[in-house]
Design a protein around this motif. Structure first.
Motif, PDB file in Angstrom:
ATOM      1  N   ILE A  73       1.052  -1.042  -0.275  1.00 33.94           N
ATOM      2  CA  ILE A  73      -0.150  -0.007  -0.307  1.00 33.94           C
ATOM      3  C   ILE A  73       0.938   1.139  -0.107  1.00 33.94           C
ATOM      4  O   ILE A  73       0.440   2.010  -0.205  1.00 33.94           O
ATOM      5  CB  ILE A  73      -1.172   0.086   1.041  1.00 33.94           C
ATOM      6  N   VAL A  74       2.071   1.307   0.532  1.00 38.40           N
ATOM      7  CA  VAL A  74       3.290   2.598   1.167  1.00 38.40           C
ATOM      8  C   VAL A  74       3.836   2.611   0.033  1.00 38.40           C
ATOM      9  O   VAL A  74       4.049   3.508  -0.606  1.00 38.40           O
ATOM     10  CB  VAL A  74       4.108   1.997   1.782  1.00 38.40           C
ATOM     11  N   LEU A  75       3.468   1.870  -1.836  1.00 44.55           N
ATOM     12  CA  LEU A  75       4.110   1.646  -2.827  1.00 44.55           C
ATOM     13  C   LEU A  75       3.236   3.404  -3.634  1.00 44.55           C
ATOM     14  O   LEU A  75       4.313   3.935  -4.578  1.00 44.55           O
ATOM     15  CB  LEU A  75       4.102   0.795  -3.818  1.00 44.55           C
ATOM     16  N   ALA A  76       1.959   4.050  -3.358  1.00 45.72           N
ATOM     17  CA  ALA A  76       1.333   4.978  -3.650  1.00 45.72           C
ATOM     18  C   ALA A  76       1.683   6.296  -2.792  1.00 45.72           C
ATOM     19  O   ALA A  76       1.102   5.852  -1.676  1.00 45.72           O
ATOM     20  CB  ALA A  76       0.491   4.913  -4.417  1.00 45.72           C
ATOM     21  N   GLN A  77       2.665   7.351  -3.926  1.00 43.83           N
ATOM     22  CA  GLN A  77       2.258   8.519  -2.818  1.00 43.83           C
ATOM     23  C   GLN A  77       1.379   8.504  -2.310  1.00 43.83           C
ATOM     24  O   GLN A  77       0.790   9.177  -0.949  1.00 43.83           O
ATOM     25  CB  GLN A  77       3.221  10.024  -3.378  1.00 43.83           C
ATOM     26  N   GLU A  78       0.086   8.961  -2.905  1.00 45.57           N
ATOM     27  CA  GLU A  78      -1.070   8.937  -2.488  1.00 45.57           C
ATOM     28  C   GLU A  78      -1.509   8.806  -1.107  1.00 45.57           C
ATOM     29  O   GLU A  78      -2.278   8.838  -0.352  1.00 45.57           O
ATOM     30  CB  GLU A  78      -2.268   9.681  -3.418  1.00 45.57           C
ATOM     31  N   ASN A  79      -1.822   6.769  -1.120  1.00 46.29           N
ATOM     32  CA  ASN A  79      -1.354   5.998  -0.540  1.00 46.29           C
ATOM     33  C   ASN A  79      -1.178   6.399   1.109  1.00 46.29           C
ATOM     34  O   ASN A  79      -1.002   6.232   2.364  1.00 46.29           O
ATOM     35  CB  ASN A  79      -1.304   5.028  -0.485  1.00 46.29           C
ATOM     36  N   ARG A  80       0.449   7.027   1.204  1.00 46.43           N
ATOM     37  CA  ARG A  80       0.805   6.937   2.020  1.00 46.43           C
ATOM     38  C   ARG A  80       0.908   8.429   2.574  1.00 46.43           C
ATOM     39  O   ARG A  80       0.772   8.647   3.707  1.00 46.43           O
ATOM     40  CB  ARG A  80       2.861   7.333   1.632  1.00 46.43           C
ATOM     41  N   GLU A  81       0.269   9.682   2.125  1.00 49.83           N
ATOM     42  CA  GLU A  81      -0.652  10.946   2.603  1.00 49.83           C
ATOM     43  C   GLU A  81      -2.044  10.496   3.375  1.00 49.83           C
ATOM     44  O   GLU A  81      -1.606  11.102   4.660  1.00 49.83           O
ATOM     45  CB  GLU A  81      -0.598  11.709   1.210  1.00 49.83           C
ATOM     46  N   VAL A  82      -2.162   9.156   2.509  1.00 51.89           N
ATOM     47  CA  VAL A  82      -3.529   9.617   2.982  1.00 51.89           C
ATOM     48  C   VAL A  82      -3.175   8.004   4.451  1.00 51.89           C
ATOM     49  O   VAL A  82      -3.934   8.633   5.904  1.00 51.89           O
ATOM     50  CB  VAL A  82      -4.534   8.323   2.601  1.00 51.89           C
ATOM     51  N   LEU A  83      -2.447   7.287   4.805  1.00 53.81           N
ATOM     52  CA  LEU A  83      -2.259   6.841   5.738  1.00 53.81           C
ATOM     53  C   LEU A  83      -1.679   7.516   7.276  1.00 53.81           C
ATOM     54  O   LEU A  83      -2.124   8.334   7.908  1.00 53.81           O
ATOM     55  CB  LEU A  83      -0.523   5.820   5.709  1.00 53.81           C
ATOM     56  N   LYS A  84      -1.311   8.714   7.208  1.00 52.18           N
ATOM     57  CA  LYS A  84      -0.347  10.171   7.846  1.00 52.18           C
ATOM     58  C   LYS A  84      -1.670  10.424   8.148  1.00 52.18           C
ATOM     59  O   LYS A  84      -1.415  11.033   9.630  1.00 52.18           O
ATOM     60  CB  LYS A  84       0.622  10.430   7.128  1.00 52.18           C
ATOM     61  N   GLN A  85      -2.011  10.690   7.258  1.00 49.07           N
ATOM     62  CA  GLN A  85      -4.102  11.409   7.458  1.00 49.07           C
ATOM     63  C   GLN A  85      -4.730  10.936   8.095  1.00 49.07           C
ATOM     64  O   GLN A  85      -5.221  11.760   9.268  1.00 49.07           O
ATOM     65  CB  GLN A  85      -4.404  12.363   6.179  1.00 49.07           C
ATOM     66  N   ILE A  86      -4.765   9.609   8.715  1.00 47.65           N
ATOM     67  CA  ILE A  86      -6.127   9.075   8.935  1.00 47.65           C
ATOM     68  C   ILE A  86      -5.392   8.578  10.385  1.00 47.65           C
ATOM     69  O   ILE A  86      -6.236   8.150  11.234  1.00 47.65           O
ATOM     70  CB  ILE A  86      -6.641   7.811   8.130  1.00 47.65           C
ATOM     71  N   GLY A  87      -4.387   8.388  10.736  1.00 44.95           N
ATOM     72  CA  GLY A  87      -3.680   8.087  11.900  1.00 44.95           C
ATOM     73  C   GLY A  87      -3.034   7.861  12.033  1.00 44.95           C
ATOM     74  O   GLY A  87      -1.775   7.798  11.330  1.00 44.95           O
ATOM     75  N   SER A  88      -2.187   6.973  13.556  1.00 46.27           N
ATOM     76  CA  SER A  88      -0.421   6.228  13.547  1.00 46.27           C
ATOM     77  C   SER A  88      -0.579   5.543  13.208  1.00 46.27           C
ATOM     78  O   SER A  88      -1.311   4.467  12.706  1.00 46.27           O
ATOM     79  CB  SER A  88      -0.861   6.546  14.768  1.00 46.27           C
ATOM     80  N   VAL A  89       0.723   5.664  11.866  1.00 47.79           N
ATOM     81  CA  VAL A  89       0.706   3.940  11.008  1.00 47.79           C
ATOM     82  C   VAL A  89       2.261   3.257  11.946  1.00 47.79           C
ATOM     83  O   VAL A  89       2.900   3.361  12.825  1.00 47.79           O
ATOM     84  CB  VAL A  89       1.865   4.733   9.865  1.00 47.79           C
ATOM     85  N   ILE A  90       1.641   2.015  12.233  1.00 49.10           N
ATOM     86  CA  ILE A  90       3.108   1.204  13.391  1.00 49.10           C
ATOM     87  C   ILE A  90       3.150   0.098  11.989  1.00 49.10           C
ATOM     88  O   ILE A  90       2.707  -0.732  11.161  1.00 49.10           O
ATOM     89  CB  ILE A  90       1.777   0.521  14.054  1.00 49.10           C
ATOM     90  N   TYR A  91       5.055   0.120  11.496  1.00 48.90           N
ATOM     91  CA  TYR A  91       5.129  -1.046  11.023  1.00 48.90           C
ATOM     92  C   TYR A  91       6.070  -1.717  11.757  1.00 48.90           C
ATOM     93  O   TYR A  91       6.546  -1.738  12.504  1.00 48.90           O
ATOM     94  CB  TYR A  91       6.528   0.221  10.291  1.00 48.90           C
ATOM     95  N   LEU A  92       4.636  -2.926  11.948  1.00 46.65           N
ATOM     96  CA  LEU A  92       5.305  -4.589  12.309  1.00 46.65           C
ATOM     97  C   LEU A  92       6.668  -4.559  11.365  1.00 46.65           C
ATOM     98  O   LEU A  92       6.842  -4.865  10.621  1.00 46.65           O
ATOM     99  CB  LEU A  92       4.602  -5.069  12.146  1.00 46.65           C
ATOM    100  N   SER A  93       8.190  -4.899  11.599  1.00 44.74           N
ATOM    101  CA  SER A  93       9.094  -5.255  11.337  1.00 44.74           C
ATOM    102  C   SER A  93       9.551  -6.531  11.283  1.00 44.74           C
ATOM    103  O   SER A  93       9.470  -6.436  12.777  1.00 44.74           O
ATOM    104  CB  SER A  93      10.257  -3.727  11.605  1.00 44.74           C
ATOM    105  N   ALA A  94      10.127  -7.451  10.236  1.00 44.72           N
ATOM    106  CA  ALA A  94      10.844  -8.605  10.262  1.00 44.72           C
ATOM    107  C   ALA A  94      11.741  -8.536   9.600  1.00 44.72           C
ATOM    108  O   ALA A  94      11.268  -7.908   8.326  1.00 44.72           O
ATOM    109  CB  ALA A  94       9.754  -9.474  10.818  1.00 44.72           C
ATOM    110  N   SER A  95      12.462  -9.770   9.664  1.00 43.63           N
ATOM    111  CA  SER A  95      13.417  -9.760   9.079  1.00 43.63           C
ATOM    112  C   SER A  95      12.961 -10.746   7.842  1.00 43.63           C
ATOM    113  O   SER A  95      12.363 -11.698   8.034  1.00 43.63           O
ATOM    114  CB  SER A  95      14.664 -10.489   9.515  1.00 43.63           C
ATOM    115  N   ALA A  96      13.455 -10.658   6.329  1.00 40.93           N
ATOM    116  CA  ALA A  96      13.686 -11.369   5.399  1.00 40.93           C
ATOM    117  C   ALA A  96      13.615 -12.667   5.927  1.00 40.93           C
ATOM    118  O   ALA A  96      12.834 -13.394   5.614  1.00 40.93           O
ATOM    119  CB  ALA A  96      14.283 -10.556   4.374  1.00 40.93           C
TER     120      ALA A  96
END
Length: 175
Positions: A73-96
């Protein structure tokens, strides 16, 4: 990224907070009546990404939501903007390596159906990591922790409490 635990952690976080939970992939499947692999087969990745953007936009203005989004979902710039607009974004990080172990038997992931899914995960992670970090309010390493520990870390990091009825913050999980 796929396999980082967005659905599992998202459901547990929503329950912990007494908020609603939505997985955008499941929402798209419900709306179309077909699975994500079928959408990829018929419309390609571009068609799926358009549907994903529409699903994400439907959460603007909604409160007390935990939303698990697809990793791309983060691939589109507009989606990244919407994500930041609608709330806190939690990135669940894991190794490959962890992501590969969690997804290696899953046939419902169109991007991993090629000859070398582990390499594909590494490529996707390398390309998407800067975008995840750009959007993230909080980064949580998932590792091999129990889900309740991850939920507690998210709650503490965002100062969320299931008893805090005045909270209007949304938690958005991206991977």
């Amino acid at each position: 990224m796929m396999g980082a635990g967005k659905s599992t952690v998202g459901k547990a976080l929503a329950k912990h907070l007494s908020w609603e939970f939505t997985d955008t992939d499941h929402l798209i499947e419900h709306q179309t009546g077909v699975s994500i692999p079928v959408i990829f087969e018929i419309e390609g990745e571009a068609g799926f990404r358009r549907r994903e953007s529409t699903a994400l936009a439907s959460f603007v203005g909604k409160e007390r939501q935990v939303i698990a989004t697809g990793g791309g979902i983060v691939l589109a710039q507009e989606n990244r903007e919407v994500l930041k607009q609608i709330g806190s974004v939690i990135y669940l990080s894991a190794s490959a390596s962890e992501l590969y172990q969690r997804t290696r038997m899953d046939k419902n992931r169109p991007l991993l159906q090629g000859p070398n899914p582990r390499r594909k995960i590494e490529e996707l992670l390398a390309a998407r990591l800067p975008l995840y970090k750009e959007c993230a309010s909080v980064i949580i390493e998932t590792g091999r922790q129990p889900v309740y520990q991850i939920v507690n870390k998210i709650s503490l990091a965002l100062n969320l409490d299931q008893k805090n009825e005045s909270s209007t913050q949304k938690a958005i999980g991206t991977e």
